[in-house]
Design an enzyme around this catalytic site. Structure first.
Site: not given
Length: 348
Positions: A75, A93, A127-128, A132, A195, A219, A268, A303
């Site tokens: 973080k 971020h 893709r990542r 998490f 995920r 969507t 976000d 959060i």
């Protein structure tokens, strides 16, 4: 020799770490030098790291690390405005128009350092390589359910905290739901196949919450999406990016609706691309719900370090995903690291 410096996290309520003692041993066996800072909050104790034979450094000493060390955390860094001369692996971020992100990039520019943003550490398929997400979804659904339970009592959600395990979290929720008998809210998850959405759906299923699962097909029309208003809880599990539809317009506050809780797990709110337009700031562990309308009631929970509520399980999961990439740090100009550097160069 490539030197990885694992820093302590400075953020409140952050107990996660991106590499386990077993991972440190694997990195050292592969020829990397590893330093791990002590931490008063890390969920995985320092003794396991020390047993590997890696170097142990004081908490928060990374600014004085050798200039060629790669600083690895999760973080935010302390927001002291100092230039950043090192290479850093972290969640920055910083690439979606966030005001704090611009400040961070300016610090890298001033110091000559580089950000290898974990969110943009991707394979050749885009893709990542590590996320998490599952535990963010699991914990985010839990907090959203806590918000709904509090509403049934005529109140707003109490502070949240760390659970020793996902089983302990579920046990706590069952106790809180017990006074309501068999009454359960309905939930709509957008991004249900990813995920984050999978984690959210698993928590809902475990708690007996009926779930409507949407993903890209549902969507594709671009909206509007009146179905969101027809559920008690809406969980947004899609990262904001250019072209993301608006799922919850500002008009939702006063609309006729069943919806009373929005769990913005992607979280976000200060991005230009946020699909949730009824709030503009994250919520906290001490105040997990932001009441954005009173009659009819509407709470948002957002959060931004949800997996920290389950720090051991989420750390072990993330670390296992990331380790293969960490093992390639000796060739940091190539592969996933080279792509992350290109993304940084574009935004700097």
């Amino acid at each position: 020799m490539t030197h990885l410096w694992v820093r302590a996290e400075s953020r409140d309520h952050e107990q996660r770490v991106g590499v386990t003692p077993e991972g440190v041993k694997a990195l050292m066996d592969a020829g990397l030098k590893v330093t791990v800072e002590k931490s008063i909050s890390r969920a995985i104790g320092i003794d396991g790291y020390a047993a590997t034979g890696c170097d142990i450094a004081p908490e928060g000493s990374w600014p004085d690390a050798p200039r060629d060390a790669i600083i690895f955390g999760l973080k935010e860094l302390p927001e002291d405005g100092t230039p950043l001369p090192h290479r850093h692996i972290m969640f920055g971020h910083a690439y979606k128009g966030q005001p704090s992100g611009r400040i961070l990039l300016d610090r890298f520019k001033a110091g000559g350092g580089t950000l290898y943003d974990l969110e943009y550490l991707v394979g050749e398929d885009g893709r990542r390589v590590a996320a998490f997400g599952y535990w963010a979804g699991f914990a985010g659904a839990a907090v959203s359910l806590l918000c709904w339970i509090a509403q049934q009592r005529g109140g707003i959600a109490d502070p949240v905290g760390v659970y020793r395990s996902s089983e302990a979290m579920q046990s706590d929720l069952r106790k809180r739901l017990a006074p309501l008998g068999g009454t359960r809210p309905s939930a709509l998850i957008i991004g249900a196949l990813g995920r984050v959405g999978t984690g959210g759906a698993d928590l809902c299923d475990a708690m007996g919450v009926p779930v409507t699962k949407w993903d890209m097909a549902e969507t594709a029309s671009g909206g509007p999406f009146p179905e969101v208003l027809e559920h008690d809880i809406f969980l947004n599990c899609i990262l904001a990016r250019e072209g993301t539809p608006v799922f919850v317009p500002a008009s939702t506050k006063t609309a006729e609706r069943k919806l009373s809780v929005i769990g913005d797990i992607a979280c976000d709110p200060d991005s230009d691309f946020s699909p949730i337009k009824v709030y503009d700031r994250v919520t906290t562990w001490d105040a997990p719900a932001l009441r954005v309308h009173d009659d009819p009631v509407l709470d948002v929970t957002a959060i931004d370090n949800l997996p920290s509520m389950l720090p051991v399980e989420s750390s072990e999961d993330f670390a296992s995903q990331l380790l293969p990439s960490l093992l390639t740090l000796g060739e940091i100009d190539k592969g996933v690291w080279g792509r992350a550097k290109a993304t940084f160069d574009k935004h700097i």
